[in-house]
Design an enzyme around this catalytic site. Structure first.
Site, PDB file in Angstrom:
ATOM      1  N   LYS A 264       0.837  -1.214   0.000  1.00  0.00           N
ATOM      2  CA  LYS A 264       0.000   0.000   0.000  1.00  0.00           C
ATOM      3  C   LYS A 264       0.871   1.263   0.000  1.00  0.00           C
ATOM      4  CE  LYS A 264      -3.579  -2.564  -0.243  1.00  0.00           C
ATOM      5  NZ  LYS A 264      -4.537  -3.038   0.719  1.00  0.00           N
TER       6      LYS A 264
HETATM    7  C1  LIG Z   1      -5.596  -3.904   1.257  1.00  0.00           C
HETATM    8  C2  LIG Z   1      -7.039  -3.628   1.217  1.00  0.00           C
HETATM    9  C3  LIG Z   1      -7.883  -3.852   2.315  1.00  0.00           C
HETATM   10  C4  LIG Z   1      -7.467  -4.576   3.546  1.00  0.00           C
HETATM   11  O1  LIG Z   1      -6.362  -4.068   4.148  1.00  0.00           O
HETATM   12  P1  LIG Z   1      -5.453  -5.007   5.070  1.00  0.00           P
HETATM   13  O2  LIG Z   1      -4.562  -4.008   5.721  1.00  0.00           O
HETATM   14  O3  LIG Z   1      -4.737  -5.967   4.168  1.00  0.00           O
HETATM   15  O4  LIG Z   1      -6.339  -5.691   6.039  1.00  0.00           O
HETATM   16  C5  LIG Z   1      -9.207  -3.450   2.228  1.00  0.00           C
HETATM   17  N1  LIG Z   1      -9.691  -2.903   1.115  1.00  0.00           N
HETATM   18  C6  LIG Z   1      -8.924  -2.692   0.029  1.00  0.00           C
HETATM   19  C7  LIG Z   1      -9.524  -2.047  -1.175  1.00  0.00           C
HETATM   20  C8  LIG Z   1      -7.581  -3.061   0.044  1.00  0.00           C
HETATM   21  O5  LIG Z   1      -6.839  -2.897  -1.051  1.00  0.00           O
END
Ligand SMILES: *Cc1c(COP(=O)(O)O)cnc(C)c1O
Length: 385
Positions: free
Chosen positions: A188
């Site tokens: 991310k």
């Molecule tokens: C990565 C992601 C999540 C979940 O995040 P985590 O930190 O992996 O639990 C939720 N929604 C979207 C659109 C994502 O890309």
């Protein structure tokens, strides 16, 4: 393999983590509070509640908004499963709103029609989770107007969109939604390994989320239900979870956040370069949202559906870590067993048939990007596209 996304950890990031490891606090402590203030300030929100994943932040958002059995949550089918699962954790029902074909973001026209129908049938949702897909903001002005009209609480799943801007303001500033949620998973925009945060301007929502993050327990004198409580007193006032982030992770988050602008600049340069290099190819990128600044979490191209599988396999075989974001959530076996079926959300399904995510991350070099593009050209030609 050139990965589709990856973290960029600097010597300063490592030093910040080591410093925390050698300090008095390694669980939730002063670094978590500092990280919360830094993220909230960066996106112009009043409060941040750090948790151990984006998924946890979505779950707490639903709990804090009182989503429960008999309630409905709507979201986009073009997202990670977590955007829908958060409702199921609360015992609520899930439904989906189809996307715009050119951006894969939730379609305000589809939303309007579905809300009108739901009003007639008495099946309006309590919560709508919008997803800023690939880092591009949804049409929040239109969506928020519809949500307001129908009394629906709006949650932004901004897992892709830390640093994105909409209407000249940062995503997460709380202008259009009850709260926004970020993920700090390794791929991310900034990472804490695993981690997440809920940001909001609603002090009461933040307080509830913070309490639910730690078992629903409070020690705050002003919040206690017991009069004249002794100094050791704590009260569990609701059923919460242990979703705490560690100070070790928050130290990395603070250091990473300081580098967000550099990450974004490199992502933008690479995205522009892809656009130029792919001009004339038998594939096209997602449409850019006018008047918005993307966080460029993902660079997605649409490959002719009959060629997509062969192109994917050829690129993986050549060491290019392409990916597909996302298999529409309603087509997952779990959601099919809840009654969803192919054909339910045609724009999402048509988008999925053509989607291919090319590598995009701040450590990707121009040379690696050239290699990705050359590999794609060959794969498209070999697949007859
Ligand atoms: C990565 C992601 C999540 C979940 O995040 P985590 O930190 O992996 O639990 C939720 N929604 C979207 C659109 C994502 O890309």
């Amino acid at each position: 393999m050139i990965p589709y996304g990856r973290q960029w950890i600097s010597a300063e990031d490592v030093a910040a983590v080591v410093e925390t490891l050698e300090s008095d606090w390694i669980t939730q402590g002063p670094k978590v509070a500092e990280f919360e203030r830094a993220v909230a300030a960066r996106c112009g929100a009043g409060h941040g509640v750090a948790v151990n994943s984006g998924t946890s932040a979505l779950h707490l958002a639903c709990l804090a908004l009182d989503l429960g059995p008999g309630d409905r949550l709507w979201t986009s089918p073009v997202t990670f499963v977590a955007s829908a699962n958060c409702a199921r954790y609360c015992g609520a029902d899930v439904d989906f709103v189809d996307v715009e074909s050119d951006t894969a973001n939730l379609d305000p026209r589809a939303l309007e029609a579905k809300l009108e129908r739901a009003r007639g049938e008495g099946t309006l949702p309590k919560v709508l989770v919008v997803v800023h897909f690939a880092g591009q903001p949804c049409d929040m002005a239109s969506i928020a107007a519809l949500a307001d009209e129908h009394g629906v609480a709006l949650v932004e799943d901004a897992s892709h969109a830390l640093g994105a801007e909409y209407g000249g303001r940062p995503v997460g500033d709380g202008r259009h939604a009850a709260c926004a949620v970020f993920s700090f998973h390794a791929v991310k925009p900034v990472t804490t390994g695993e981690g997440g945060m809920l940001v909001t301007n609603d002090a009461e929502l933040a307080r509830r989320a913070a309490r639910l993050r730690t078992h629903g327990v409070t020690r705050e004198t002003a919040e206690l239900e017991t009069p004249d409580a002794p100094a050791w007193w704590y009260e569990q006032q609701a059923l919460g979870c242990n979703y705490r982030l560690t100070d070790i992770q928050a130290a990395l988050g603070v250091a990473q956040l300081a580098r967000l602008d550099a990450f974004l600049a490199r992502r933008h340069a690479l995205a522009d370069r892809y656009d130029a290099l792919l001009d004339g190819f038998a594939c096209r990128p997602l449409a850019r949202v006018a008047g918005a600044v993307s966080a460029w979490h993902l660079y997605v191209v649409r490959v002719p559906a009959p060629a997509r599988r062969a192109v994917f396999d050829a690129m993986r075989a050549a060491g290019v870590g392409v990916n597909v974001h996302y298999i529409p959530v309603h087509l997952q076996p779990y959601y099919r067993r809840l009654g969803f079926a192919p054909g339910d959300f045609p724009a999402a399904e048509a988008y999925y048939e053509e989607a291919l995510t090319l590598p995009l991350h701040p450590t990707l070099t121009d040379g690696e990007q050239d290699h990705v593009v050359e590999t794609l050209a060959r794969a498209l030609a070999d697949a007859g596209a």
